[in-house]
Design a protein around this motif. Structure first.
Motif, PDB file in Angstrom:
ATOM      1  N   MET A 162       0.583  -1.043   0.050  1.00 34.89           N
ATOM      2  CA  MET A 162       0.027  -0.162  -0.184  1.00 34.89           C
ATOM      3  C   MET A 162       0.910   1.186   0.014  1.00 34.89           C
ATOM      4  O   MET A 162       0.825   2.198  -0.950  1.00 34.89           O
ATOM      5  CB  MET A 162      -0.894  -0.025   1.279  1.00 34.89           C
ATOM      6  N   GLY A 163       2.067   1.393   0.789  1.00 39.59           N
ATOM      7  CA  GLY A 163       2.895   2.384   0.862  1.00 39.59           C
ATOM      8  C   GLY A 163       3.477   2.599  -0.479  1.00 39.59           C
ATOM      9  O   GLY A 163       3.691   3.770  -0.876  1.00 39.59           O
ATOM     10  N   SER A 164       3.826   1.516  -1.091  1.00 36.80           N
ATOM     11  CA  SER A 164       4.448   1.659  -2.598  1.00 36.80           C
ATOM     12  C   SER A 164       3.688   2.328  -3.445  1.00 36.80           C
ATOM     13  O   SER A 164       3.957   3.165  -4.371  1.00 36.80           O
ATOM     14  CB  SER A 164       5.089   0.109  -2.940  1.00 36.80           C
ATOM     15  N   THR A 165       2.445   1.771  -3.469  1.00 34.30           N
ATOM     16  CA  THR A 165       1.372   2.386  -4.260  1.00 34.30           C
ATOM     17  C   THR A 165       1.129   3.625  -3.922  1.00 34.30           C
ATOM     18  O   THR A 165       0.790   4.647  -5.139  1.00 34.30           O
ATOM     19  CB  THR A 165       0.034   1.652  -4.200  1.00 34.30           C
ATOM     20  N   LEU A 166       0.980   4.516  -2.823  1.00 33.96           N
ATOM     21  CA  LEU A 166       0.638   5.579  -2.325  1.00 33.96           C
ATOM     22  C   LEU A 166       2.055   6.448  -2.335  1.00 33.96           C
ATOM     23  O   LEU A 166       1.874   7.659  -1.887  1.00 33.96           O
ATOM     24  CB  LEU A 166       0.242   5.739  -1.144  1.00 33.96           C
ATOM     25  N   GLU A 167       3.200   5.903  -2.687  1.00 33.60           N
ATOM     26  CA  GLU A 167       4.276   6.625  -2.451  1.00 33.60           C
ATOM     27  C   GLU A 167       4.526   7.197  -1.195  1.00 33.60           C
ATOM     28  O   GLU A 167       5.106   8.256  -0.980  1.00 33.60           O
ATOM     29  CB  GLU A 167       4.429   7.945  -3.599  1.00 33.60           C
ATOM     30  N   MET A 168       4.516   6.264  -0.156  1.00 34.35           N
ATOM     31  CA  MET A 168       4.951   6.552   1.152  1.00 34.35           C
ATOM     32  C   MET A 168       6.065   5.655   1.763  1.00 34.35           C
ATOM     33  O   MET A 168       6.113   4.270   1.174  1.00 34.35           O
ATOM     34  CB  MET A 168       3.586   6.359   2.077  1.00 34.35           C
ATOM     35  N   GLU A 169       6.654   6.162   2.499  1.00 33.11           N
ATOM     36  CA  GLU A 169       7.792   5.289   3.038  1.00 33.11           C
ATOM     37  C   GLU A 169       7.291   4.287   4.101  1.00 33.11           C
ATOM     38  O   GLU A 169       6.228   4.902   4.960  1.00 33.11           O
ATOM     39  CB  GLU A 169       8.880   6.103   3.632  1.00 33.11           C
ATOM     40  N   ILE A 170       7.729   3.188   4.216  1.00 29.31           N
ATOM     41  CA  ILE A 170       7.174   2.075   5.379  1.00 29.31           C
ATOM     42  C   ILE A 170       8.328   1.864   6.518  1.00 29.31           C
ATOM     43  O   ILE A 170       9.286   1.401   5.838  1.00 29.31           O
ATOM     44  CB  ILE A 170       6.753   0.929   4.632  1.00 29.31           C
ATOM     45  N   VAL A 171       8.343   2.190   7.442  1.00 35.69           N
ATOM     46  CA  VAL A 171       9.266   2.097   8.704  1.00 35.69           C
ATOM     47  C   VAL A 171       9.055   0.888   9.287  1.00 35.69           C
ATOM     48  O   VAL A 171       7.878   0.816   9.978  1.00 35.69           O
ATOM     49  CB  VAL A 171       9.420   3.349   9.155  1.00 35.69           C
ATOM     50  N   ALA A 172       9.993  -0.049   9.370  1.00 32.41           N
ATOM     51  CA  ALA A 172       9.679  -1.286  10.484  1.00 32.41           C
ATOM     52  C   ALA A 172      10.350  -0.878  11.744  1.00 32.41           C
ATOM     53  O   ALA A 172      11.818  -0.764  11.777  1.00 32.41           O
ATOM     54  CB  ALA A 172      10.345  -2.582   9.884  1.00 32.41           C
ATOM     55  N   GLU A 173       9.595  -0.848  12.980  1.00 33.97           N
ATOM     56  CA  GLU A 173      10.299  -0.518  14.306  1.00 33.97           C
ATOM     57  C   GLU A 173      10.394  -1.921  14.753  1.00 33.97           C
ATOM     58  O   GLU A 173      10.274  -2.995  14.534  1.00 33.97           O
ATOM     59  CB  GLU A 173       9.356   0.324  15.148  1.00 33.97           C
TER      60      GLU A 173
END
Length: 657
Positions: A592-603
């Motif tokens: 979803m983040g890739s589609t919306l051009e958002m960074e995804i952070v794994a904590e």
């Protein structure tokens, strides 16, 4: 002759063994234990010897060899039975007994098999029988010299008893072949003796090193549980003692916990110096040892606080002991001729009356101590259920937090957020740390909820943002800083103006500030929240949705607000429920983040396997102990400098000479 010198060496070794052996009894026990390991090899050797002598007796028909074979069989059976029946791990059998039993069996078997081989030569058996018995005997002697190297006297003794009868008979036959056999075996003895002693030395040194390491580990464990100033148990030692006590205490037993605080002890350090203060602490420790029962655990919990845990008959017994402790501590001290008076406050809790476990008991005693201190100090208070620990603690934290803001006791630490593809630092998350002058470091979980409930979070949040912006302005322009915001701070009047002022005063480009908010912010439809995000987004401030997946996880939030980043909660990465489902959720969020051009952070990344897993799942950024803990601002700057320096070296290495 070499044979006689070897025998003399073995004899002297046996006679002087107890005097010269400097190994501990435990090490010697371990070496003797090696004799009894793998009884299967002993059984195979015994069967081999029985089979060889029986075949030789059957081929020759000599009654002497039949008798020798039967003797060997009896000895072999007894040896195997002893090896299987005796347990070297049992404390009932002494080391000397184990060694003696093995020696008798080993020497008897060695002498029997060597004697039978020598007898075959003396009786003139066929060449094939002589080869069978001599080869079997010599191979046994050589093999056992290595197997039993843990006790070289036994190993070399067996080899000697195997070879000696054959050598004597070979010398007596006086032919060239047998004489050559004699000298060959004479050379074999010192060679195998040297090999056996070398193996023994390696084995002994290894066991000794392990013993030394174990002793050092035990010593370090003791030091880790001991206070260096007073010699009492420290906090770790107290916790260890309490765990052991709770495991062994009877159900109907009573246990008292005394929490002691020296009133205004800071004044002693400030006026007389820390060396005098340490001597006062040592004297208090000595008095506590004297007045407390022998089975009591006396500890210095930290600073000027002591904790005593001891069994008591009943509450009255605890009251008596508390009175004695109070009296002993408040007796005047004499330090270098000066008279000092130290007052103390005591909090007491009883098990099982006030709590059924050590943690509850300590909380009750701590709360009772707090009431003793706020009641005028120099008092003893027993825990009462009316003492609401949480309320008192929150009020205390609230007051001290306001003071901490004024006295600059708070600090900002920074934890890097790393690009999972390149390994480069992309941002830092600003995290608050409180180093209390008396209580040490307080966890954010202790004071952040209090700050939110009391409204102090607004002042605290503005301070964090201002400090983080000021520090981030000194970093390279491609590095951003992330700051957590509380819903109360966002909804407070003038919240956006406070952020803009912090950016202006720090000289930080708004595009380099990232504000992290949680899903709880959007539970209520609040116009102030939307206005806050809209106003700051307009000037370039970025927003990240933190702890995604722990609350409502509504996709409407992502659709309605301009988030640039989603932080997947650590429970999906390193929680107890990590598995196929959590992996599928991470992949879905990443897609979803890739589609919306958002960074995804794994904590919460702590291992290389976790890093690889979230990277393969599609996460673009990572944060956690695997990369770095939260560090002070100067260390964050060092991390960036080291990264830039490494890049410069790579570029320099690729440039033409």
């Amino acid at each position: 002759m070499k044979v006689l010198s070897t025998l003399a060496k073995i004899r002297n070794m046996r006679l002087e063994r107890d005097r010269s052996d400097k190994l501990s009894a435990r090490v010697r026990r371990l070496l003797v234990t090696t004799l009894y390991t793998q009884p299967g090899s002993l059984t195979v050797g015994a069967l081999n010897g029985i089979a060889a002598t029986a075949v030789a007796a059957w081929l020759t028909g000599f009654p002497e060899l039949w008798i020798g074979s039967m003797v060997l069989t009896i000895v072999a059976v007894m040896r195997v039975a002893a090896a299987l029946g005796l347990s070297p791990d049992s404390k009932r059998t002494s080391t000397q007994t184990l060694e003696l039993i093995y020696e008798v069996g080993a020497f008897s078997y060695a002498l029997a098999i060597g004697g039978i081989a020598a007898l075959s030569i003396w009786l003139g058996a066929s060449a094939e029988v002589q080869v069978l018995l001599v080869a079997n005997a010599v191979c046994y002697g050589v093999a056992v010299a290595a197997r039993n190297a843990g006790r070289p006297s036994i190993a070399i003794g067996q080899l000697t008893l195997v070879c000696l009868p054959i050598m004597i008979v070979a010398l007596a036959m006086a032919t060239l072949a047998y004489t050559t056999l004699f000298f060959t075996m004479a050379l074999l003895l010192p060679a195998m003796t040297s090999i056996t002693l070398n193996i023994f030395k390696v084995l002994r040194d290894s066991i000794s090193s392990a013993e030394t390491s174990a002793r050092l580990a035990e010593k370090m464990k003791l030091l880790a549980r001991t206070d260096v100033v007073t010699g009492l148990a420290n906090r770790a030692g107290l916790n260890h003692a309490m765990v052991e006590t709770m495991m062994t205490i009877e159900d109907d037993s009573n246990l008292a916990l005394f929490w002691i605080d020296l009133d205004r002890f800071k004044e002693v350090n400030d006026l007389l110096g820390h060396p005098v203060g340490d001597r006062v602490l040592s004297e208090v420790a000595r008095r506590l040892r004297q007045v407390c029962p022998q089975d009591a655990t006396v500890s210095r919990f930290g600073g000027d606080e002591f904790v005593v845990s001891t069994p008591v008959a009943d509450r009255k017994d605890a009251e008596r002991l508390a009175s004695e402790i109070h009296f002993e501590i408040m007796r005047p001290f004499r330090i270098d001729g000066d008279r000092l008076e130290v007052r103390a406050s005591l909090g007491v809790a009883l098990l099982p009356e006030d709590g059924a476990d050590s943690d509850t008991l300590m909380q009750c005693a701590d709360l009772a101590l707090y009431h003793a201190k706020i009641g005028g100090r120099g008092q003893t208070r027993f825990f009462d259920k009316s003492m609401t620990r949480d309320l008192v603690r929150r009020r205390e934290i609230e007051d001290e937090l306001r003071t901490a803001l004024q006295r600059d006791e708070l600090s900002i630490f920074f934890q890097p957020i790393v690009d999972l593809e390149t390994g480069r630092i992309r941002a830092f998350e600003a995290l608050i740390r409180w180093f209390h002058p008396e209580k040490g470091e307080l966890a954010p979980d202790e004071f952040i909820p209090v700050a939110e409930e009391t409204g102090v979070i607004v002042t605290l949040g503005n301070w964090i943002t201002a400090q983080a912006a000021r520090i981030a302005a000194q970093w390279p322009e491609d590095i951003t800083v992330a700051v957590n915001l509380s819903p109360l701070q966002i909804r407070a009047p003038g919240a956006a103006l406070g952020i803009r002022n912090a950016l202006r005063e720090a000289g930080l480009d708004p595009h380099r500030l990232e504000l992290e908010v949680t899903e709880s912010l959007f539970i209520e439809d609040n116009h102030s929240t939307a206005n806050f995000i809209q106003e700051l987004s307009a000037i370039g401030v970025k927003f990240a949705l933190d702890d995604f997946g722990t609350g409502y996880s509504s996709l409407g939030y992502i659709n309605n607000y301009p988030f640039n980043k989603i932080k997947v909660d650590r429970s999906f990465v390193s929680g107890k429920n990590v598995g196929r489902k959590s992996d599928a959720i991470i992949r879905a969020v990443a897609e979803m983040g890739s589609t919306l051009e958002m960074e995804i952070v794994a904590e919460g990344l702590e291992t290389l396997e976790q890093v690889k897993a979230v990277r393969e799942a599609g996460c673009t950024l990572g944060q956690g102990y695997y990369f770095s803990r939260a560090v002070p601002d100067y260390l964050a700057a060092m991390l960036l400098a080291q990264e830039r320096e490494g890049d410069a070296r790579k570029v320099g290495g690729q440039s033409p000479a």
